[in-house]
Design an enzyme around this catalytic site. Sequence first.
Site, PDB file in Angstrom:
ATOM      1  NE  ARG A   9      -4.168  -1.083   9.981  1.00 32.12           N
ATOM      2  CZ  ARG A   9      -3.124  -0.446   9.483  1.00 32.12           C
ATOM      3  NH1 ARG A   9      -3.249   0.731   8.967  1.00 32.12           N
ATOM      4  NH2 ARG A   9      -1.942  -1.013   9.490  1.00 32.12           N
ATOM      5  NE  ARG A  68       2.066  -4.419  11.372  1.00 32.88           N
ATOM      6  CZ  ARG A  68       2.904  -4.137  10.381  1.00 32.88           C
ATOM      7  NH1 ARG A  68       4.073  -4.736  10.298  1.00 32.88           N
ATOM      8  NH2 ARG A  68       2.568  -3.280   9.472  1.00 32.88           N
ATOM      9  NE  ARG A  92       7.462  -3.166   5.950  1.00 32.50           N
ATOM     10  CZ  ARG A  92       6.167  -2.855   5.887  1.00 32.50           C
ATOM     11  NH1 ARG A  92       5.620  -2.547   4.735  1.00 32.50           N
ATOM     12  NH2 ARG A  92       5.425  -2.890   6.953  1.00 32.50           N
ATOM     13  CE  LYS A 141      -2.292  -0.894   3.822  1.00 28.46           C
ATOM     14  NZ  LYS A 141      -1.721  -2.183   4.247  1.00 28.46           N
ATOM     15  NE  ARG A 160       6.706  -0.211  10.127  1.00 27.22           N
ATOM     16  CZ  ARG A 160       5.625  -0.103   9.358  1.00 27.22           C
ATOM     17  NH1 ARG A 160       5.698   0.533   8.216  1.00 27.22           N
ATOM     18  NH2 ARG A 160       4.483  -0.642   9.709  1.00 27.22           N
TER      19      ARG A 160
HETATM   20  P1  AMP Z   1       0.927   0.770   9.227  1.00 31.56           P
HETATM   21  O1  AMP Z   1       2.163   1.592   9.054  1.00 31.56           O
HETATM   22  O2  AMP Z   1      -0.210   1.214   8.353  1.00 31.56           O
HETATM   23  O3  AMP Z   1       1.177  -0.721   9.121  1.00 31.56           O
HETATM   24  O4  AMP Z   1       0.419   1.039  10.739  1.00 31.56           O
HETATM   25  C1  AMP Z   1       1.243   0.759  11.841  1.00 31.56           C
HETATM   26  C2  AMP Z   1       0.390   0.620  13.087  1.00 31.56           C
HETATM   27  O5  AMP Z   1      -0.322   1.854  13.338  1.00 31.56           O
HETATM   28  C3  AMP Z   1      -0.710  -0.440  13.013  1.00 31.56           C
HETATM   29  O6  AMP Z   1      -0.227  -1.728  13.316  1.00 31.56           O
HETATM   30  C4  AMP Z   1      -1.696   0.081  14.062  1.00 31.56           C
HETATM   31  O7  AMP Z   1      -1.219  -0.182  15.376  1.00 31.56           O
HETATM   32  C5  AMP Z   1      -1.630   1.579  13.846  1.00 31.56           C
HETATM   33  N1  AMP Z   1      -2.615   2.054  12.850  1.00 31.56           N
HETATM   34  C6  AMP Z   1      -2.364   2.574  11.609  1.00 31.56           C
HETATM   35  N2  AMP Z   1      -3.503   2.911  10.983  1.00 31.56           N
HETATM   36  C7  AMP Z   1      -4.509   2.590  11.830  1.00 31.56           C
HETATM   37  C8  AMP Z   1      -5.935   2.674  11.746  1.00 31.56           C
HETATM   38  N3  AMP Z   1      -6.564   3.132  10.646  1.00 31.56           N
HETATM   39  N4  AMP Z   1      -6.658   2.246  12.830  1.00 31.56           N
HETATM   40  C9  AMP Z   1      -6.062   1.778  13.933  1.00 31.56           C
HETATM   41  N5  AMP Z   1      -4.718   1.657  14.073  1.00 31.56           N
HETATM   42  C10 AMP Z   1      -3.948   2.055  13.038  1.00 31.56           C
END
Ligand code: AMP
Length: 243
Positions: free
Chosen positions: A101, A194, A150, A26, A183
């Site tokens: 999400r 996740r 990654r 994404k 990360r």
């Molecule tokens: P990402 O970089 O999109 O994988 O997001 C990293 C982390 O941020 C996720 O594992 C969640 O803990 C939190 N997060 C990101 N976007 C959301 C969302 N829309 N709703 C809830 N938690 C989020």
Amino acid sequence: MAKESANDTARGIGPVILLGPPGAGKGTQAKQIVDHYGVPQISTGDLLRDHVARGTELGLEAKSIMARGELVPDELMYGIVATRLREADCQHGFVLDGFPRTAAQAGWLDAFLEKEVFENGSENNPERCPPVVIQLLVDYTQLLLRLTGRRSCPTCGRLYNIHFQPPLVDELCDVDGSKLVIRDDDREEVISERLAAYETQTKPVADYYRVQRRLIAINADRPKEDVTAQIFGVIDRHCRAGC
Ligand code: AMP
């Protein structure tokens, strides 16, 4: 296509939502959309990491939740997303990466766009378009390789994957030689959490858009450039159809 895209860019593309599990690409594809159409990328993961880095109240609350690979509560998300979407650069469209999400977030976004954008935008403006929702489908084994492989450079931010796109020298950035980092939430024990959170909470988002016939699924196991071309095709068709 170049001519159509130039027109699309001039008039904006409205909201684009990228759906898919962590590691589906994404972020990578959102950056292609940003470069091609000149709209901002809104990554809720990045917004949250910024709050964590700045040590804001929200960041302090989100930090441990994110480190466990769980989802930050919806109510906390609404504030940061609304603030960002109200900024001027979102007027002609934006690409959402990592939001919505949960089905509740999807419903909130529709209501937000309806109230703040559709009511205020003039009739011919692309910001009045309902979002185009693109789902990136990826095989589970591929996902694990993408996530466990990654790495990023802490100095310049360049992204690598030790399986698919390794640096020239093991674990060191090609650009500045910094030691690459993983990360926190890409560690193996967090990855399964996740992916489980995605299965239980995010799949209903796809269902939400599918029943409204707004979901367009794309095979994201193909080479990155093919996936980008498919996505541009979807956005261009959506714009040509008057959204
Ligand atoms: P990402 O970089 O999109 O994988 O997001 C990293 C982390 O941020 C996720 O594992 C969640 O803990 C939190 N997060 C990101 N976007 C959301 C969302 N829309 N709703 C809830 N938690 C989020």
